[in-house]
Enzyme design. Structure first.
Site, mmCIF file in Angstrom:
data_model
loop_
_atom_site.group_PDB
_atom_site.id
_atom_site.type_symbol
_atom_site.label_atom_id
_atom_site.label_comp_id
_atom_site.label_asym_id
_atom_site.label_seq_id
_atom_site.Cartn_x
_atom_site.Cartn_y
_atom_site.Cartn_z
ATOM 1 N N ASP A 30 10.654 -13.563 6.103
ATOM 2 C CA ASP A 30 9.711 -13.515 4.992
ATOM 3 C C ASP A 30 9.596 -14.874 4.300
ATOM 4 O O ASP A 30 10.582 -15.406 3.784
ATOM 5 C CB ASP A 30 10.164 -12.458 3.986
ATOM 6 C CG ASP A 30 9.045 -12.030 3.062
ATOM 7 O OD1 ASP A 30 8.126 -11.349 3.550
ATOM 8 O OD2 ASP A 30 9.088 -12.378 1.862
ATOM 9 N N ASN A 42 2.450 -13.919 5.636
ATOM 10 C CA ASN A 42 3.589 -13.379 4.897
ATOM 11 C C ASN A 42 4.917 -13.748 5.533
ATOM 12 O O ASN A 42 5.934 -13.855 4.854
ATOM 13 C CB ASN A 42 3.476 -11.850 4.816
ATOM 14 C CG ASN A 42 4.738 -11.200 4.295
ATOM 15 O OD1 ASN A 42 5.074 -11.331 3.125
ATOM 16 N ND2 ASN A 42 5.466 -10.503 5.164
ATOM 17 N N GLN A 86 8.421 -7.466 -1.722
ATOM 18 C CA GLN A 86 7.812 -8.783 -1.596
ATOM 19 C C GLN A 86 8.800 -9.922 -1.345
ATOM 20 O O GLN A 86 8.370 -11.052 -1.105
ATOM 21 C CB GLN A 86 6.983 -9.069 -2.854
ATOM 22 C CG GLN A 86 5.806 -8.101 -2.984
ATOM 23 C CD GLN A 86 4.960 -8.296 -4.221
ATOM 24 O OE1 GLN A 86 5.380 -8.954 -5.177
ATOM 25 N NE2 GLN A 86 3.767 -7.720 -4.229
ATOM 26 N N HIS A 111 2.996 -7.465 0.762
ATOM 27 C CA HIS A 111 4.325 -8.061 0.739
ATOM 28 C C HIS A 111 4.305 -9.509 0.239
ATOM 29 O O HIS A 111 5.306 -10.214 0.324
ATOM 30 C CB HIS A 111 4.950 -7.950 2.130
ATOM 31 C CG HIS A 111 5.059 -6.524 2.579
ATOM 32 N ND1 HIS A 111 6.139 -5.733 2.292
ATOM 33 C CD2 HIS A 111 4.168 -5.732 3.233
ATOM 34 C CE1 HIS A 111 5.940 -4.516 2.776
ATOM 35 N NE2 HIS A 111 4.746 -4.493 3.358
ATOM 36 N N GLU A 115 -4.522 -6.407 3.527
ATOM 37 C CA GLU A 115 -3.846 -5.221 4.048
ATOM 38 C C GLU A 115 -2.851 -4.727 3.002
ATOM 39 O O GLU A 115 -1.783 -5.310 2.823
ATOM 40 C CB GLU A 115 -3.121 -5.519 5.357
ATOM 41 C CG GLU A 115 -2.496 -4.253 5.957
ATOM 42 C CD GLU A 115 -1.547 -4.535 7.114
ATOM 43 O OE1 GLU A 115 -1.342 -3.613 7.926
ATOM 44 O OE2 GLU A 115 -1.001 -5.652 7.201
ATOM 45 N N ASP A 143 -2.943 -10.206 6.659
ATOM 46 C CA ASP A 143 -1.946 -9.267 7.155
ATOM 47 C C ASP A 143 -0.802 -9.138 6.150
ATOM 48 O O ASP A 143 -0.364 -10.118 5.543
ATOM 49 C CB ASP A 143 -1.409 -9.773 8.496
ATOM 50 C CG ASP A 143 -0.401 -8.830 9.119
ATOM 51 O OD1 ASP A 143 -0.817 -7.754 9.574
ATOM 52 O OD2 ASP A 143 0.791 -9.185 9.141
#
Length: 507
Positions: free
Chosen positions: A210, A142, A201, A244, A271, A240
């Site tokens: 990100d 991510n 996100q 997001h 997750e 992980d």
């Protein structure tokens, strides 16, 4: 990712059952032949999956130690898979203090890390496969490193510049990351509204840079990293911070993944933190794989610190994710530190909850968590001053080798023997002692109270003498290193279960 800081209450470093807590048996009359005491673990040819589904999460064990555990413990006990730490290169903070979350701040996709070299990683995968154990990697895809990090050092020597968002090994540059105002509406890139999908996100989780996963170039690089791991023999991924990553982005990345060396699609465990609705609810991510069982773990804590007789109806009616999507667990590295779930400091409650999870049968690929002792939430695993993780020493109080606890390790064989069998012969005392069978293949009693319980139980098992696998190791010759239980012709057995303990039998 790094959780909120918390300082758990001090408690003994691990729970151990002593000789004083071993069960006292009142044997029943035997009717019928004595049954052989057989190992629960499946046998397999070297290099073939043993067919088990229980995961041992060896949190931040180095590759040499994981390889040894697969060979000496996980394979022989029937574990189906091992989950290992993120293997990519990550940031290394200056000084001699190296928090565990360094490995959740990747700076490159080569496989030289805190846990060892790329060659050691490959040897570990081969050793686990030879033991019949699949390998699942914790995939941090991510984000990259934290925007607030001043370090320019990494474990693998990759070159990166946090402020410029350049990571030369991948390579990534600033165009590969979400930015304000084009993506995130907040100038500080923080997530201010946790119910807003765009912010969750496309802004920075905990100030971690990100990645723009809607970009074809970024997807190609992530899929390339995961396929490299699959080429090395990896069988699946714990993703992980999957909440997001937009679901369609993740679906596209998954579609690009190769089959594993054992000819299967890679397992995907996401997750997805609880909370949020619509596209941010755990159910919204089921199309891409299973989801980590935070709901399951929360229920384990509330019941084992309450009244376990309630567990008679435990399942989807409690609001849990469907069984084939809910990655059952009692704890993980985040929740054991923030107090949301039970952990090793809860002693017998933690052990019994893990045994119940293996016995009950709800959830997909239940995970047994083994990590290291900690006093503060950021504590490093045992390591050298350079941060490189030391070999695991299960005789030391610095490591918490839950996967080896006799009752838990042997319950993996119990779990494998009970596969496909429905829960039957439920018994409870209305409080903190329960018992049940899985068809006529296996039976367990758990006593979460402060005093022993003596009862004549209906086990559902055929008549014979069985090894109590919580307190003894069965072998292929029919011997048991601990206590045995005699089941009579009517399928009943008189058993005393000590306080904070259990008794488990299986064919």
């Amino acid at each position: 990712m790094k959780p909120q800081d918390s300082t758990p209450t001090a408690a003994p470093p691990r729970q151990a059952r002593t000789a004083a807590t071993r069960l006292v048996l009142a044997t029943a009359v035997v009717a019928g032949a004595v049954l052989p005491l057989t190992l629960g673990a499946a046998t397999q040819a070297a290099g073939d999956s043993n067919g088990g589904d229980v995961i041992a999460n060896l949190f931040e064990w180095n590759w040499t130690s994981v390889a040894a555990e697969c060979t000496d413990v996980l394979g022989p006990k029937g574990y189906g898979a091992v989950q290992v730490a993120p293997p990519e290169d990550s940031i290394r903070l200056a000084g001699s203090t190296h928090p565990w979350w360094e490995v959740y701040q990747p700076v490159g996709y080569d496989l030289n890390s805190r846990m060892g070299s790329e060659a050691q990683f490959g040897s570990m995968v081969s050793a686990c496969h030879d033991a019949g154990v699949k390998v699942y990697v914790d995939a941090v895809i991510n984000h990259t490193s934290g925007n607030d990090q001043a370090s320019t050092d990494s474990y693998g020597g990759d070159t990166f510049d946090v402020s410029a968002k350049t990571y030369d090994q991948v390579p990534y540059d600033a165009s590969d990351f979400h930015a304000y105002p084009d993506d995130c509406p907040n100038s500080d890139m923080a997530i201010n509204d946790w119910n807003n999908q765009s912010q969750v996100q496309e802004c920075d989780l905990s100030n971690l840079a990100d990645l723009k996963t809607e970009s074809d170039d970024v997807r190609t690089k992530i899929a390339g990293y995961l396929n490299k791991l699959i080429g090395d023999g990896v069988d699946g991924f714990r993703v992980d911070a999957a909440k997001h990553i937009n679901q369609s982005d993740m679906a596209d990345i998954i579609s690009r993944l190769d089959d594993t060396k054992w000819g299967e699609r890679p397992y995907v465990l996401q997750e997805i933190a609880l909370g949020g609705s619509g596209n941010l609810a755990p159910a919204a991510f089921e199309g891409n794989g299973s989801v980590i069982g935070f709901d399951y773990a929360n229920a384990m804590k509330s019941q084992f610190q309450g009244n376990i007789a309630n567990l008679k109806t435990f399942g989807e009616s409690w609001g849990l994710e469907p069984s084939d999507k809910d990655g059952a667990m009692v704890t993980n590295h985040d929740t054991e530190r923030n107090g949301a779930t039970l952990n090793y400091k809860n002693g017998s409650q933690y052990t019994l909850a893990t045994e119940f999870m293996l016995a009950w049968g709800y959830g997909i690929q239940p995970t047994v968590y083994s990590g290291f002792a900690f006093g503060n939430s950021d504590d490093s695993p045992p390591a050298g001053t350079d941060g490189t993780v030391s070999d695991t020493d299960c005789s030391s109080s610095a490591w918490v080798c839950t996967d080896r606890v006799q009752g838990i390790a042997n319950m993996v064989g119990w779990h494998n023997a009970a596969q496909g069998e429905a829960v039957a012969n439920w018994w409870d005392n209305g409080d903190n002692a329960i018992a049940f069978s899985r068809g006529d293949k296996a039976w367990i009693a758990l006593n979460n109270s402060g005093s022993s319980v003596t009862q004549t139980f209906t086990t559902g098992l055929p008549a014979g003498t069985y090894c109590d696998v919580v307190h003894g190791d069965p072998d292929s010759s029919g011997d048991c290193s601990g206590a045995t239980v005699t089941v009579d012709a009517s399928g009943t057995a008189s058993v005393t279960v000590p306080a904070g303990d259990s008794v488990a039998l299986h064919q």
